[in-house]
Design a protein around this motif. Sequence first.
Motif, PDB file in Angstrom:
ATOM      1  N   HIS A 152       0.815  -1.227   0.000  1.00 25.80           N
ATOM      2  CA  HIS A 152       0.000   0.000   0.000  1.00 25.80           C
ATOM      3  C   HIS A 152       0.841   1.267   0.000  1.00 25.80           C
ATOM      4  N   ASN A 190      -5.481  -3.202  -5.957  1.00 29.05           N
ATOM      5  CA  ASN A 190      -4.860  -1.907  -5.710  1.00 29.05           C
ATOM      6  C   ASN A 190      -3.847  -1.586  -6.807  1.00 29.05           C
ATOM      7  N   ASN A 237      -4.238   5.406   0.347  1.00 21.49           N
ATOM      8  CA  ASN A 237      -3.454   4.176   0.324  1.00 21.49           C
ATOM      9  C   ASN A 237      -2.366   4.175   1.385  1.00 21.49           C
TER      10      ASN A 237
END
Length: 536
Positions: free
Chosen positions: A29, A114, A96
């Motif tokens: 992330h 993602n 994120n």
Amino acid sequence: MSVATTHDHHHDHHGPPRGWQRWVYSTNHKDIGTMYLFFALFMLFFGGAMAMYIRAELFMPGVQLASPDFYNNMVTDHALVMVFGMVMPAAAGMANWMIPMMIGAPDMALPRLNNLSFWLLPAAAILLMLSIVAPYIFPDGGTPVNTGWTLLPPLSVQNGIGMDFTIFAIHTLGVSSILASINIVTTILNMRAPGMTMMKMPLFVWAWFFTALLLIAVMPVLAGAVTMLLFDRHFGTSFFDAAGGGDPILFQHLFWFFGHPEVYVLLLPSIGVLGLVIPTFARKPLFGYKALVYGMGILAALGMVVWAHHQYTIGMSLVATNYFMIGTILISIPVGLMLMNFIFTMWRGSMTFETPMLFGIAIILMFSFAGVTGVMLAVVPADMQYHDTMFVVAHFHYALIPGAVFGLYAGVFYWLPKWTGHMYNERLGQIFFWWTTISFNLTFFPQHFSGLAGMPRRIVDYSIQYTEFNMISSIGGFLFGLSHLLFLFIIIQTIRGGVKAPAKPWEGSQIGTPGLEWTLPSPPPFHSFTEAPVIK
């Protein structure tokens, strides 16, 4: 399986992989957040260059630099780049980076999704760039996309091949937004650490929760509208053509049913950032946390049902027009309530004025002003005068630059120490703040006056009585554009080195509704939480 055997199997996962594969195949992330932020930074300069062209063209009456069609194409793509290429990816990059760390999650719920969400963006950016050059590189390229970002038919049906690239770019951006939003909602609902109830989450997480729900609700409507446009253009349908039984007004309704909630998609993440910055630098818990959460929910809900205030001049019934007018005026209530919460948070606090706080206070002042001009525009008889003038341009730039962009700047300066492990140069940050704030007001304040005096928006040329206001506006615009070179310099300087940042770079960062991000070192390790933290 014991910890030891897990460790043997996954010893290569403790640091980032080396080289380009770390980024292209990333499911981390933080790395994906970083890529979002750099993409947004690039698009900021790309969209800014278009704004510089627009202000150069409007410096004097007459057509100076290029054709009217090219001017209108720049107006169109400046908006599309700034909205879909800069503000949304920058906010998504912050989401994120920060949401998993704030709620104590090991990563996003759907890490591969993602990766896809991000990599759709450069593809869409290339499509948008192609839409600009298409009329010039294809033999029968037709006219540039000269509709403005609203892409209204019948003009958009008659545009050249650039319009098809624009439609596909919007499809791609929409898919990216929907996937990222599904990811964020799933993460927030399912990945919170034990003890992290919804009502303990930092305001930024709540803001993104509502943002993501809005995007999931309205992005498909825009996708449907531009798909119908594509069919009208190439497959003989007449959704928007009165001659075939369609209605061009239908497109306006579909577009603005997306377009108005989109405004709140741009604003909410920045309100979330404010909910962290203001308590930190006032060293006081956030005033009215619950009220702010409910306020954002009401804002998101009301934002879905007021879209036709963009279209008072299309001949709606009196009943419909009244409904949209009253609904729009009601929206000012949750917004005003939220601004009051931030003002009360600062009341009698031990305030210091670092760069993020300066941006926070500037947002409260200038965004309030946008709220005032917004209520003016909501009132139907008044809007008959303001509609399609520069007054509207002034209004939404006061809403979106303080409301969205300054909130992102506040977030960048607030979290740069956490992201990079270095403190930024505070002096340069404050110079950047004053430079942008003064030049922004110099650019857009005069546009209220030229608009009230009758200057139409989206037109390449203007009558000579508007010259002075436009000259002032253009000089302000060039200064505003220039200030972002300093922003770029500060970011690069901070990444390259500087004073080492502690785990809690800001004195007040644990006050209020603290997330778990301050329990991690600066910069955080590649994997934030190897075991779930427990909130007491």
